[in-house]
Design a protein around this motif. Structure first.
Motif, PDB file in Angstrom:
ATOM      1  N   MET A  37       0.839  -1.203   0.000  1.00  0.00           N
ATOM      2  CA  MET A  37       0.000   0.000   0.000  1.00  0.00           C
ATOM      3  C   MET A  37       0.877   1.258   0.000  1.00  0.00           C
ATOM      4  N   TYR A  38       1.938   1.245   0.814  1.00  0.00           N
ATOM      5  CA  TYR A  38       2.873   2.380   0.823  1.00  0.00           C
ATOM      6  C   TYR A  38       3.557   2.496  -0.539  1.00  0.00           C
ATOM      7  N   ARG A  39       3.885   1.353  -1.116  1.00  0.00           N
ATOM      8  CA  ARG A  39       4.528   1.345  -2.433  1.00  0.00           C
ATOM      9  C   ARG A  39       3.594   1.902  -3.510  1.00  0.00           C
ATOM     10  N   ALA A  40       2.319   1.514  -3.452  1.00  0.00           N
ATOM     11  CA  ALA A  40       1.366   1.963  -4.468  1.00  0.00           C
ATOM     12  C   ALA A  40       1.218   3.483  -4.440  1.00  0.00           C
ATOM     13  N   LEU A  41       1.136   4.039  -3.233  1.00  0.00           N
ATOM     14  CA  LEU A  41       1.030   5.512  -3.134  1.00  0.00           C
ATOM     15  C   LEU A  41       2.295   6.186  -3.655  1.00  0.00           C
ATOM     16  N   THR A  42       3.435   5.566  -3.374  1.00  0.00           N
ATOM     17  CA  THR A  42       4.709   6.119  -3.855  1.00  0.00           C
ATOM     18  C   THR A  42       4.743   6.132  -5.378  1.00  0.00           C
ATOM     19  N   LEU A  43       4.313   5.029  -5.965  1.00  0.00           N
ATOM     20  CA  LEU A  43       4.289   4.935  -7.427  1.00  0.00           C
ATOM     21  C   LEU A  43       3.379   6.000  -8.023  1.00  0.00           C
ATOM     22  N   LYS A  44       2.233   6.189  -7.393  1.00  0.00           N
ATOM     23  CA  LYS A  44       1.298   7.190  -7.904  1.00  0.00           C
ATOM     24  C   LYS A  44       1.913   8.593  -7.840  1.00  0.00           C
ATOM     25  N   THR A  65      -7.240   8.037  -3.506  1.00  0.00           N
ATOM     26  CA  THR A  65      -6.652   6.861  -4.143  1.00  0.00           C
ATOM     27  C   THR A  65      -7.368   5.604  -3.683  1.00  0.00           C
ATOM     28  N   LYS A  66      -7.541   4.687  -4.631  1.00  0.00           N
ATOM     29  CA  LYS A  66      -8.167   3.418  -4.287  1.00  0.00           C
ATOM     30  C   LYS A  66      -7.106   2.329  -4.417  1.00  0.00           C
ATOM     31  N   TYR A  79      -3.867  -3.463  -7.009  1.00  0.00           N
ATOM     32  CA  TYR A  79      -4.516  -2.557  -7.957  1.00  0.00           C
ATOM     33  C   TYR A  79      -4.499  -1.135  -7.414  1.00  0.00           C
ATOM     34  N   LEU A  80      -4.006  -0.237  -8.238  1.00  0.00           N
ATOM     35  CA  LEU A  80      -3.962   1.189  -7.882  1.00  0.00           C
ATOM     36  C   LEU A  80      -4.957   1.897  -8.782  1.00  0.00           C
ATOM     37  N   LYS A  96      13.062   2.828  -2.792  1.00  0.00           N
ATOM     38  CA  LYS A  96      13.806   3.944  -2.227  1.00  0.00           C
ATOM     39  C   LYS A  96      12.885   5.088  -1.819  1.00  0.00           C
ATOM     40  N   ASN A  97      11.974   5.425  -2.701  1.00  0.00           N
ATOM     41  CA  ASN A  97      11.118   6.590  -2.459  1.00  0.00           C
ATOM     42  C   ASN A  97      10.018   6.356  -1.429  1.00  0.00           C
ATOM     43  N   THR A  98       9.737   5.089  -1.144  1.00  0.00           N
ATOM     44  CA  THR A  98       8.637   4.787  -0.223  1.00  0.00           C
ATOM     45  C   THR A  98       8.860   5.404   1.164  1.00  0.00           C
TER      46      THR A  98
END
Ligand code: DC
Length: 223
Positions: A37-44, A65-66, A79-80, A96-98
């Motif tokens: 979940m932290y990764r998905a927000l980072t990617l977004k 964000t869903k 799924y993001l 790294k960015n997470t």
């Protein structure tokens, strides 16, 4: 009676994901990977080119964000906003960015809320850094998994290779050390091992041995 939660916390590469998935399957519990979940927000944020200093925009983004964690054809998919990002969130760049996203309290609160919702319907095996400390301080079983840095880097290397992502071993090791440092020393919800955790050093254990240990701890708890 509250649904049963097995909280599995520990540093990157300690074997949390592998072990947590098997334990969940054996017990017929829902597996939840909070790191995803932290990764998905980072990617977004990366895709939307929001700088990691712009907390206000990041929080706004997180609110809108869903994130869905779905078990599909024997695979756990992330799924993001309706799009499968399961592989994209695993790159070293996202890893790294997470830490930027993970250090913003308001964002953690948004994710905590999503994470706590799962318990309303399911017994859980939930893995992360702060599951036993912040998400479910009342989890019925708390496990802290650990392993040497060398071993954890080796595991990450193989895991990425399996996904077809080729990365330099030393780079991965350095990345893990830096992430440990950040996860353990950040002000908000750092990775800590409280006294109520069972500590398992997995360096010289097989996956099956770790799984069996957790299952036997679980059985002790329910008897
Ligand atoms: O477990 P992972 O490597 O996928 O986690 C990615 C990052 O997210 C890691 O740097 C720590 C952070 N994280 C966190 O702060 N809290 C969690 N519950 C899970 C992950």
């Amino acid at each position: 009676m509250k649904n049963f939660v097995i909280a599995i916390d520990g540093p990157a590469g300690s074997g949390k994901s592998t072990v947590a998935k098997i334990v969940a399957k054996k017990l017929n519990f829902l597996y939840v990977d909070t790191g995803a979940m932290y990764r998905a927000l980072t990617l977004k944020a990366m895709k939307e080119k929001i700088t990691f200093q712009d907390e206000k925009r990041l929080i706004e983004m997180a609110k809108n964000t869903k994130i869905d964690l779905i078990y599909e054809n024997e695979n756990y998919k992330v799924y993001l906003d309706g799009k499968d990002v399961s592989d994209e969130i695993r790159t070293e760049q996202v890893s790294k960015n997470t830490s930027y996203i993970a250090s913003i309290l308001k964002i953690r609160e948004i994710l905590w809320e999503m994470q706590r919702k799962y318990r309303e319907k399911y017994h859980l095996v939930m893995e992360g850094r702060d599951i036993g400390s912040k998400v479910f301080p009342d989890a019925q079983l708390k496990i802290y998994l650990d392993a040497s840095t060398e071993e954890r880097a080796k595991r990450r290397y193989l895991q990425l290779k399996e996904m077809g992502i080729e990365q330099d071993f030393e780079e991965i090791k350095k990345g893990i050390e830096q992430r440990d440092e950040k996860d353990k020393n950040r002000e908000i919800a750092p990775l800590v091992r409280g006294n109520d955790y069972f500590y398992i050093d997995t360096t010289n254990l097989t996956i099956d041995q770790v799984v069996e240990k957790i299952i036997s701890l679980f059985k002790e708890k329910i008897h």
